[in-house]
Design a protein around this motif. Structure first.
Motif, mmCIF file in Angstrom:
data_model
loop_
_atom_site.group_PDB
_atom_site.id
_atom_site.type_symbol
_atom_site.label_atom_id
_atom_site.label_comp_id
_atom_site.label_asym_id
_atom_site.label_seq_id
_atom_site.Cartn_x
_atom_site.Cartn_y
_atom_site.Cartn_z
ATOM 1 N N SER A 283 0.801 -1.327 0.084
ATOM 2 C CA SER A 283 -0.035 -0.067 -0.084
ATOM 3 C C SER A 283 0.921 1.324 -0.078
ATOM 4 O O SER A 283 0.247 2.390 -0.133
ATOM 5 C CB SER A 283 -0.955 0.106 1.360
ATOM 6 N N MET B 194 2.756 4.614 -1.236
ATOM 7 C CA MET B 194 2.822 5.113 -2.492
ATOM 8 C C MET B 194 4.080 5.033 -3.142
ATOM 9 O O MET B 194 5.234 5.120 -2.494
ATOM 10 C CB MET B 194 2.152 6.654 -2.186
ATOM 11 N N SER B 195 4.332 5.353 -4.568
ATOM 12 C CA SER B 195 5.482 5.121 -5.126
ATOM 13 C C SER B 195 6.170 6.683 -5.166
ATOM 14 O O SER B 195 7.162 6.996 -6.121
ATOM 15 C CB SER B 195 5.382 4.682 -6.367
ATOM 16 N N ILE C 117 -3.849 13.208 -2.935
ATOM 17 C CA ILE C 117 -5.243 12.494 -2.948
ATOM 18 C C ILE C 117 -6.316 13.452 -2.672
ATOM 19 O O ILE C 117 -7.510 13.231 -2.770
ATOM 20 C CB ILE C 117 -5.389 11.262 -2.165
ATOM 21 N N LEU D 295 7.832 10.535 -9.057
ATOM 22 C CA LEU D 295 7.248 8.853 -8.893
ATOM 23 C C LEU D 295 8.050 7.905 -9.175
ATOM 24 O O LEU D 295 9.126 8.262 -10.198
ATOM 25 C CB LEU D 295 5.892 8.849 -9.742
ATOM 26 N N PRO E 159 4.936 3.855 -10.324
ATOM 27 C CA PRO E 159 3.400 4.379 -9.873
ATOM 28 C C PRO E 159 2.640 3.207 -10.388
ATOM 29 O O PRO E 159 2.669 2.454 -11.471
ATOM 30 C CB PRO E 159 3.065 5.310 -10.240
ATOM 31 N N SER E 160 1.524 2.722 -9.367
ATOM 32 C CA SER E 160 0.497 1.854 -9.757
ATOM 33 C C SER E 160 -0.605 2.644 -10.515
ATOM 34 O O SER E 160 -0.401 3.828 -10.709
ATOM 35 C CB SER E 160 -0.064 1.373 -8.507
ATOM 36 N N THR F 74 -3.604 2.916 -9.928
ATOM 37 C CA THR F 74 -4.398 3.488 -9.168
ATOM 38 C C THR F 74 -3.945 4.848 -8.747
ATOM 39 O O THR F 74 -4.427 5.797 -8.604
ATOM 40 C CB THR F 74 -4.773 2.559 -7.835
ATOM 41 N N GLU F 75 -2.636 4.997 -8.369
ATOM 42 C CA GLU F 75 -1.888 6.033 -7.985
ATOM 43 C C GLU F 75 -1.988 7.262 -9.348
ATOM 44 O O GLU F 75 -2.330 8.345 -8.901
ATOM 45 C CB GLU F 75 -0.395 5.750 -7.614
ATOM 46 N N ASP G 291 -5.479 8.413 -9.538
ATOM 47 C CA ASP G 291 -5.685 9.674 -8.288
ATOM 48 C C ASP G 291 -5.127 11.018 -8.792
ATOM 49 O O ASP G 291 -5.553 11.816 -8.527
ATOM 50 C CB ASP G 291 -5.055 8.913 -7.013
#
Length: 115
Positions: free
Chosen positions: A18, A20-21, A40, A57, A60-61, A63-64, A67
């Protein structure tokens, strides 16, 4: 990792999934760092025209990226490129946004003369 020239390597700890990158996320004004920014919460309306936000970053995923893109109104091509881990170094301009891909350098201190 072991020991080299009297220095011990720190233990390797896996980051939680979980985490963050984000390497860096700051608001700048007149070239000076003012404060960290959140990725966020809604943020664009709080940034003056002459200010800029730097978001660094690393892997990053999706999702990230979604966002951050939603929060900062990022150009879709910048978001697509940010998700591609094999980009060459480059600078793209999307309206009032700059998208920079850069590789970071590091020094491996195997030479005892490097301080």
């Amino acid at each position: 990792m072991g020991e080299a020239h009297g220095f011990r390597s720190p233990p390797q700890v896996a980051a939680p999934e979980s985490a963050m990158s984000v390497v860096a996320a700051f608001l700048y004004h007149e070239g000076k760092r003012l404060r960290p920014v959140t990725l966020i919460d809604p943020a664009c309306e709080h940034i003056a025209k002459d200010d800029f936000v730097w978001i660094g970053l690393s892997q990053p995923s999706e999702t990230e990226l979604a966002d951050i893109a939603g929060n900062y109104g990022l150009h879709p091509l910048a978001v697509e490129d940010a998700g591609n881990g094999h980009q060459i170094s480059k600078l793209d301009v999307y309206g009032d946004q700059l998208f920079i891909v850069a590789r970071t350098g590091s020094v491996h201190r195997t030479d005892p003369d490097i301080r």
